[in-house]
Design a protein around this motif. Sequence first.
Motif, PDB file in Angstrom:
ATOM      1  N   MET A   1      26.764  32.031  30.957  1.00 14.99           N
ATOM      2  CA  MET A   1      27.639  33.201  30.767  1.00 14.99           C
ATOM      3  C   MET A   1      28.462  33.435  32.024  1.00 14.99           C
ATOM      4  N   ASN A   2      29.744  33.725  31.833  1.00 17.57           N
ATOM      5  CA  ASN A   2      30.584  34.046  32.983  1.00 17.57           C
ATOM      6  C   ASN A   2      30.630  35.561  33.174  1.00 17.57           C
ATOM      7  N   ALA A   3      31.350  36.007  34.229  1.00 16.15           N
ATOM      8  CA  ALA A   3      31.406  37.432  34.559  1.00 16.15           C
ATOM      9  C   ALA A   3      32.001  38.252  33.422  1.00 16.15           C
ATOM     10  N   LYS A   4      33.005  37.689  32.732  1.00 17.56           N
ATOM     11  CA  LYS A   4      33.639  38.427  31.640  1.00 17.56           C
ATOM     12  C   LYS A   4      32.643  38.694  30.518  1.00 17.56           C
ATOM     13  N   ASP A   5      31.840  37.672  30.186  1.00 21.08           N
ATOM     14  CA  ASP A   5      30.837  37.843  29.134  1.00 21.08           C
ATOM     15  C   ASP A   5      29.770  38.853  29.557  1.00 21.08           C
ATOM     16  N   ILE A   6      29.322  38.745  30.797  1.00 24.11           N
ATOM     17  CA  ILE A   6      28.266  39.642  31.287  1.00 24.11           C
ATOM     18  C   ILE A   6      28.728  41.090  31.253  1.00 24.11           C
ATOM     19  N   ASN A   7      29.971  41.328  31.601  1.00 22.92           N
ATOM     20  CA  ASN A   7      30.486  42.701  31.632  1.00 22.92           C
ATOM     21  C   ASN A   7      30.611  43.322  30.249  1.00 22.92           C
ATOM     22  N   ARG A   8      30.356  42.544  29.195  1.00 22.39           N
ATOM     23  CA  ARG A   8      30.400  43.087  27.835  1.00 22.39           C
ATOM     24  C   ARG A   8      29.060  43.678  27.405  1.00 22.39           C
ATOM     25  N   PHE A   9      28.002  43.390  28.139  1.00 22.95           N
ATOM     26  CA  PHE A   9      26.725  44.004  27.808  1.00 22.95           C
ATOM     27  C   PHE A   9      26.798  45.506  28.084  1.00 22.95           C
ATOM     28  N   PRO A  10      26.325  46.324  27.176  1.00 18.44           N
ATOM     29  CA  PRO A  10      26.468  47.785  27.322  1.00 18.44           C
ATOM     30  C   PRO A  10      25.774  48.309  28.585  1.00 18.44           C
ATOM     31  N   ILE A  11      26.511  49.077  29.339  1.00 15.67           N
ATOM     32  CA  ILE A  11      25.972  49.680  30.559  1.00 15.67           C
ATOM     33  C   ILE A  11      24.822  50.624  30.216  1.00 15.67           C
ATOM     34  N   ARG A  12      24.960  51.370  29.108  1.00 17.84           N
ATOM     35  CA  ARG A  12      23.900  52.325  28.791  1.00 17.84           C
ATOM     36  C   ARG A  12      22.591  51.613  28.450  1.00 17.84           C
ATOM     37  N   GLU A  13      22.674  50.387  27.902  1.00 15.10           N
ATOM     38  CA  GLU A  13      21.458  49.632  27.622  1.00 15.10           C
ATOM     39  C   GLU A  13      20.833  49.111  28.914  1.00 15.10           C
ATOM     40  N   TYR A  14      21.684  48.710  29.845  1.00 21.97           N
ATOM     41  CA  TYR A  14      21.174  48.274  31.152  1.00 21.97           C
ATOM     42  C   TYR A  14      20.453  49.431  31.835  1.00 21.97           C
ATOM     43  N   LEU A  15      21.060  50.623  31.816  1.00 19.86           N
ATOM     44  CA  LEU A  15      20.441  51.790  32.435  1.00 19.86           C
ATOM     45  C   LEU A  15      19.152  52.179  31.716  1.00 19.86           C
ATOM     46  N   ALA A  16      19.154  52.081  30.402  1.00 19.53           N
ATOM     47  CA  ALA A  16      17.940  52.398  29.644  1.00 19.53           C
ATOM     48  C   ALA A  16      16.799  51.470  30.028  1.00 19.53           C
ATOM     49  N   GLY A  17      17.146  50.214  30.345  1.00 19.10           N
ATOM     50  CA  GLY A  17      16.138  49.273  30.796  1.00 19.10           C
ATOM     51  C   GLY A  17      15.523  49.660  32.124  1.00 19.10           C
ATOM     52  N   LEU A  18      16.220  50.530  32.870  1.00 15.82           N
ATOM     53  CA  LEU A  18      15.691  51.062  34.129  1.00 15.82           C
ATOM     54  C   LEU A  18      15.094  52.457  33.936  1.00 15.82           C
ATOM     55  N   ASP A  19      14.930  52.860  32.686  1.00 22.05           N
ATOM     56  CA  ASP A  19      14.438  54.203  32.341  1.00 22.05           C
ATOM     57  C   ASP A  19      15.388  55.297  32.826  1.00 22.05           C
ATOM     58  N   ILE A  20      16.676  54.998  32.752  1.00 19.08           N
ATOM     59  CA  ILE A  20      17.712  55.960  33.130  1.00 19.08           C
ATOM     60  C   ILE A  20      18.498  56.306  31.868  1.00 19.08           C
ATOM     61  N   TYR A  21      18.504  57.586  31.510  1.00 16.08           N
ATOM     62  CA  TYR A  21      19.142  58.032  30.285  1.00 16.08           C
ATOM     63  C   TYR A  21      20.124  59.168  30.582  1.00 16.08           C
ATOM     64  N   PRO A  22      21.104  59.357  29.711  1.00 16.36           N
ATOM     65  CA  PRO A  22      22.102  60.396  29.985  1.00 16.36           C
ATOM     66  C   PRO A  22      21.517  61.802  29.932  1.00 16.36           C
ATOM     67  N   ALA A  23      21.947  62.635  30.872  1.00 18.61           N
ATOM     68  CA  ALA A  23      21.564  64.047  30.835  1.00 18.61           C
ATOM     69  C   ALA A  23      22.337  64.759  29.733  1.00 18.61           C
ATOM     70  N   LYS A  24      23.558  64.273  29.475  1.00 15.64           N
ATOM     71  CA  LYS A  24      24.378  64.801  28.393  1.00 15.64           C
ATOM     72  C   LYS A  24      25.003  63.625  27.665  1.00 15.64           C
ATOM     73  N   ASP A  25      24.909  63.614  26.341  1.00 13.14           N
ATOM     74  CA  ASP A  25      25.473  62.535  25.537  1.00 13.14           C
ATOM     75  C   ASP A  25      26.514  63.115  24.596  1.00 13.14           C
ATOM     76  N   ARG A  26      27.763  62.658  24.749  1.00  9.89           N
ATOM     77  CA  ARG A  26      28.867  63.172  23.943  1.00  9.89           C
ATOM     78  C   ARG A  26      29.276  62.205  22.836  1.00  9.89           C
ATOM     79  N   GLY A  27      28.450  61.228  22.554  1.00 14.09           N
ATOM     80  CA  GLY A  27      28.772  60.306  21.475  1.00 14.09           C
ATOM     81  C   GLY A  27      29.498  59.076  21.965  1.00 14.09           C
TER      82      GLY A  27
END
Length: 318
Positions: A1-27
């Motif tokens: 995978m190149n950088a362009k492909d990697i940057n398509r993985f959802p940031i919120r899923e990466y953060l969730a993998g670190l047990d980091i979730y939004p304090a406010k979710d607007r959809g």
Amino acid sequence: MNAKDINRFPIREYLAGLDIYPAKDRGYYGMYHSPFREDTNASMKVDYNKNLWIDFGSNEGGTLIDLVMRIENCSVRDAISILQDRYADMQPVGYPANQLSGQSDSKSFSFHQQEKDLNINIVKISELNHPALLDYLKKRCVNTDIARLYCKEIHYTVNDKGYFAVGFQNDNKGWVLRSEPFKGCTSMDVRTFHNNPDKEACLVFEGFMDYLSYLTLKNIQALKQNIVILNSVINLPKAIEFIRQHPKIYTYMDNDDSGRKTTKEIKKVCKTVFDQSANYTQSKDLNDYLVSTKKLQQNKQGMRQQPVQRKPSRGFRM
């Protein structure tokens, strides 16, 4: 995978993998507590549709790779390696090409605290004279004569609306912009000053306000040593080769986890590093130390000017 492909993985899923979730979710976006600094206001925004993040408190933002570089305080190569290992068996989410830069830096990522999806267009560069900007610098206790040597008054537009700010140019010829209500940049890059050809020592500042604060505290207009102003700790990989050429390094990072981690990273490749944040441990950064120092001086001066309290007179004494 190149950088362009990697940057398509959802940031919120990466953060969730670190047990980091939004304090406010607007959809379509979420507001997070910043994972790399103390943040009680949940001031990091993640745009789910564009898969980009903005930390309004630290003036940083960008792609997933940028975020990993910031959290792990690592290089682009290391961030890509971390993400490749994590997502080795997964396929990236398909985002439209025009919504992702495909790059591993945030040079084209500019923002305003109250607006999104912005492009900052510089329309005028002049000497720093606007009263509102000078007042802003005075509130931060920065010597305005010193600021004029290094900064310009930048007039710019965002969505055809005019604004102005204190501008500090980086080595990429972009501008870091500051005013009372605004933090932003046309490109996020390092600024260096090559004042000492012998490269005896190098002073590393986290932001340009810290540099101006140092000059104000010393009451000087320039330093004899070489200077590196990161403008963001995420830029350390860009500056580390220049920094390591000096036998003595003096760091002036913020008193937070990212600041301490940045100094630690410098110590890994440089033999003699003096962590100067130990001199302002009660302040969040060097500018905060300058402000508190000036207030203390003013309070002491005010106490000296107050009249001495005397007991009520009962009349003339013989």
